[in-house]
Design a protein around this motif. Structure first.
Motif, short mmCIF file in Angstrom:
data_model
loop_
_atom_site.label_atom_id
_atom_site.label_comp_id
_atom_site.label_asym_id
_atom_site.label_seq_id
_atom_site.Cartn_x
_atom_site.Cartn_y
_atom_site.Cartn_z
N LEU A 1 -14.82 16.81 -14.65
CA LEU A 1 -14.21 15.36 -14.54
C LEU A 1 -13.14 15.40 -13.41
O LEU A 1 -13.13 14.54 -12.52
CB LEU A 1 -14.04 14.55 -15.78
N LYS A 2 -12.11 16.22 -13.52
CA LYS A 2 -10.93 16.47 -12.84
C LYS A 2 -11.51 16.44 -11.29
O LYS A 2 -11.07 16.13 -10.33
CB LYS A 2 -10.01 17.30 -13.00
N VAL A 3 -12.57 17.26 -11.17
CA VAL A 3 -13.04 17.76 -9.93
C VAL A 3 -13.79 16.57 -9.36
O VAL A 3 -13.71 16.37 -8.10
CB VAL A 3 -14.07 18.91 -9.75
N ILE A 4 -14.64 15.89 -10.20
CA ILE A 4 -15.46 14.79 -9.63
C ILE A 4 -14.52 13.90 -9.02
O ILE A 4 -14.67 13.11 -7.85
CB ILE A 4 -16.25 14.32 -10.85
N ALA A 5 -13.31 13.43 -9.79
CA ALA A 5 -12.41 12.43 -9.33
C ALA A 5 -11.71 12.74 -8.45
O ALA A 5 -11.73 11.99 -7.32
CB ALA A 5 -11.26 12.31 -10.76
N ALA A 6 -11.51 14.06 -7.85
CA ALA A 6 -10.80 14.66 -6.68
C ALA A 6 -11.75 14.42 -5.61
O ALA A 6 -11.46 13.98 -4.56
CB ALA A 6 -10.26 16.01 -6.90
N ASP A 7 -12.94 14.73 -5.59
CA ASP A 7 -13.92 14.62 -4.62
C ASP A 7 -14.16 12.91 -4.06
O ASP A 7 -14.54 12.70 -3.16
CB ASP A 7 -15.34 14.92 -5.12
N LEU A 8 -14.16 12.16 -5.14
CA LEU A 8 -14.42 10.80 -4.98
C LEU A 8 -13.26 10.07 -4.67
O LEU A 8 -13.07 8.80 -4.60
CB LEU A 8 -15.04 10.01 -6.01
N GLN A 9 -12.01 11.01 -4.97
CA GLN A 9 -10.84 10.06 -4.30
C GLN A 9 -10.28 9.05 -5.27
O GLN A 9 -9.79 8.03 -4.93
CB GLN A 9 -10.63 9.97 -2.87
N LEU B 1 -27.38 3.71 -18.62
CA LEU B 1 -28.61 4.71 -18.71
C LEU B 1 -28.97 4.72 -20.18
O LEU B 1 -30.17 5.20 -20.38
CB LEU B 1 -28.21 6.17 -18.01
N GLY B 2 -28.31 4.52 -21.12
CA GLY B 2 -28.62 4.58 -22.39
C GLY B 2 -28.26 6.02 -23.07
O GLY B 2 -29.02 6.17 -24.40
N CYS B 3 -27.39 6.62 -22.21
CA CYS B 3 -26.89 8.17 -23.01
C CYS B 3 -25.88 8.21 -23.82
O CYS B 3 -24.88 6.97 -23.36
CB CYS B 3 -26.70 9.03 -21.61
N ALA B 4 -25.51 8.66 -24.75
CA ALA B 4 -24.51 8.64 -25.50
C ALA B 4 -23.31 9.58 -25.32
O ALA B 4 -22.19 9.32 -25.55
CB ALA B 4 -24.79 8.94 -27.15
N SER B 5 -23.82 10.48 -24.54
CA SER B 5 -22.82 11.57 -23.97
C SER B 5 -23.23 12.22 -22.75
O SER B 5 -24.40 11.99 -22.33
CB SER B 5 -22.67 12.71 -25.01
N ARG B 6 -22.17 12.85 -22.05
CA ARG B 6 -22.51 13.61 -20.88
C ARG B 6 -23.60 14.74 -21.08
O ARG B 6 -24.33 15.07 -20.22
CB ARG B 6 -21.12 14.28 -20.40
N VAL B 7 -23.55 15.46 -22.29
CA VAL B 7 -24.58 16.26 -22.62
C VAL B 7 -26.16 15.65 -22.64
O VAL B 7 -26.82 16.37 -22.10
CB VAL B 7 -24.23 17.18 -23.94
N GLU C 1 -22.96 8.41 -7.78
CA GLU C 1 -22.19 9.61 -7.33
C GLU C 1 -21.61 10.28 -8.53
O GLU C 1 -21.66 11.54 -8.57
CB GLU C 1 -20.91 9.21 -6.55
N MET C 2 -21.08 9.76 -9.54
CA MET C 2 -20.41 10.35 -10.74
C MET C 2 -21.55 10.88 -11.31
O MET C 2 -21.49 12.12 -12.05
CB MET C 2 -19.81 9.05 -11.63
N VAL C 3 -22.82 10.17 -11.66
CA VAL C 3 -23.79 10.85 -12.45
C VAL C 3 -24.19 12.20 -11.74
O VAL C 3 -24.68 13.07 -12.45
CB VAL C 3 -24.93 9.68 -12.59
N HIS C 4 -24.54 11.89 -10.51
CA HIS C 4 -25.12 13.20 -9.70
C HIS C 4 -24.11 14.20 -9.90
O HIS C 4 -24.27 15.44 -10.00
CB HIS C 4 -25.36 12.93 -8.47
N SER C 5 -22.78 14.14 -9.75
CA SER C 5 -21.96 15.14 -9.90
C SER C 5 -21.74 15.65 -11.26
O SER C 5 -21.70 16.79 -11.45
CB SER C 5 -20.37 14.74 -9.56
N ALA C 6 -22.12 14.87 -12.13
CA ALA C 6 -21.71 15.14 -13.79
C ALA C 6 -22.88 16.00 -14.04
O ALA C 6 -22.81 17.03 -14.92
CB ALA C 6 -21.77 14.01 -14.54
N VAL C 7 -24.26 15.65 -13.40
CA VAL C 7 -25.61 16.49 -14.08
C VAL C 7 -25.25 17.66 -13.73
O VAL C 7 -26.15 18.80 -13.98
CB VAL C 7 -26.94 15.76 -13.65
N THR C 8 -24.41 18.12 -12.61
CA THR C 8 -24.26 19.59 -12.06
C THR C 8 -23.17 20.30 -12.73
O THR C 8 -23.34 21.53 -12.61
CB THR C 8 -23.96 19.52 -10.61
N GLY C 9 -22.63 19.71 -13.76
CA GLY C 9 -21.75 20.28 -14.54
C GLY C 9 -20.13 20.26 -14.00
O GLY C 9 -19.46 20.98 -14.41
N LEU C 10 -19.96 19.68 -12.93
CA LEU C 10 -18.73 19.74 -12.36
C LEU C 10 -17.69 19.14 -13.29
O LEU C 10 -17.87 18.04 -13.98
CB LEU C 10 -18.54 18.74 -11.36
#
Length: 134
Positions: free
Chosen positions: A92-100, A117-123, A81-90
């Motif tokens: 972090l505070k919004v993601i945290a609130a959505d996931l409670q 996943l082997g990714c160094a950053s959100r970008v 859920e975090m990854v799916h929200s993060a790739v949409t560009g939301l």
């Protein structure tokens, strides 16, 4: 034991990639790249290097060999859920609130998912997603 859809995809996604072998998944036919995203989330493979060559994004991926290795790199429900929200560009505070969950928990879980996943950053996560899911 019943074979899951993800396991079937793992068996057929990139026939030229042997278990434990290293390959550039982006040499796979275009119709297979979106299934590779699912395989990454399920822990069947992981990114070990990345780069740009000939104006194309390349991710060097290794296929997970053993089931215990797959479980180590599989994302849990919250991480997915975090990854799916993060790739949409939301944010972090919004993601945290959505996931409670708290912002610090969201930060921690996103970093765990990035490492799996082997990714160094959100970008880089967004770049990987954009490359694989068109």
């Amino acid at each position: 034991m019943q074979t899951t859809n993800i396991e079937k995809q793992a068996a057929t996604a990139v026939p030229c990639v042997q278990e434990g072998a290293i390959a550039d998944f982006l040499v796979a036919p275009e119709e297979q790249t979106e299934s590779l995203w699912s395989l990454l989330l399920a822990g069947h493979c992981r990114v070990i290097d990345r780069g740009v060559a000939d104006d194309k994004s390349h991710f060097l991926v290794v296929k997970s060999v053993a089931p215990h290795e797959r479980s180590r790199f599989r994302l849990n429900r919250l991480e997915c859920e975090m990854v799916h929200s993060a790739v949409t560009g939301l944010p972090l505070k919004v993601i945290a609130a959505d996931l409670q969950i708290s912002t610090s928990t969201a930060t921690h879980r996103l970093h765990q998912a990035l490492a799996k996943l082997g990714c160094a950053s959100r970008v880089e996560l967004i770049w990987l997603h954009a490359t694989l899911v068109k």
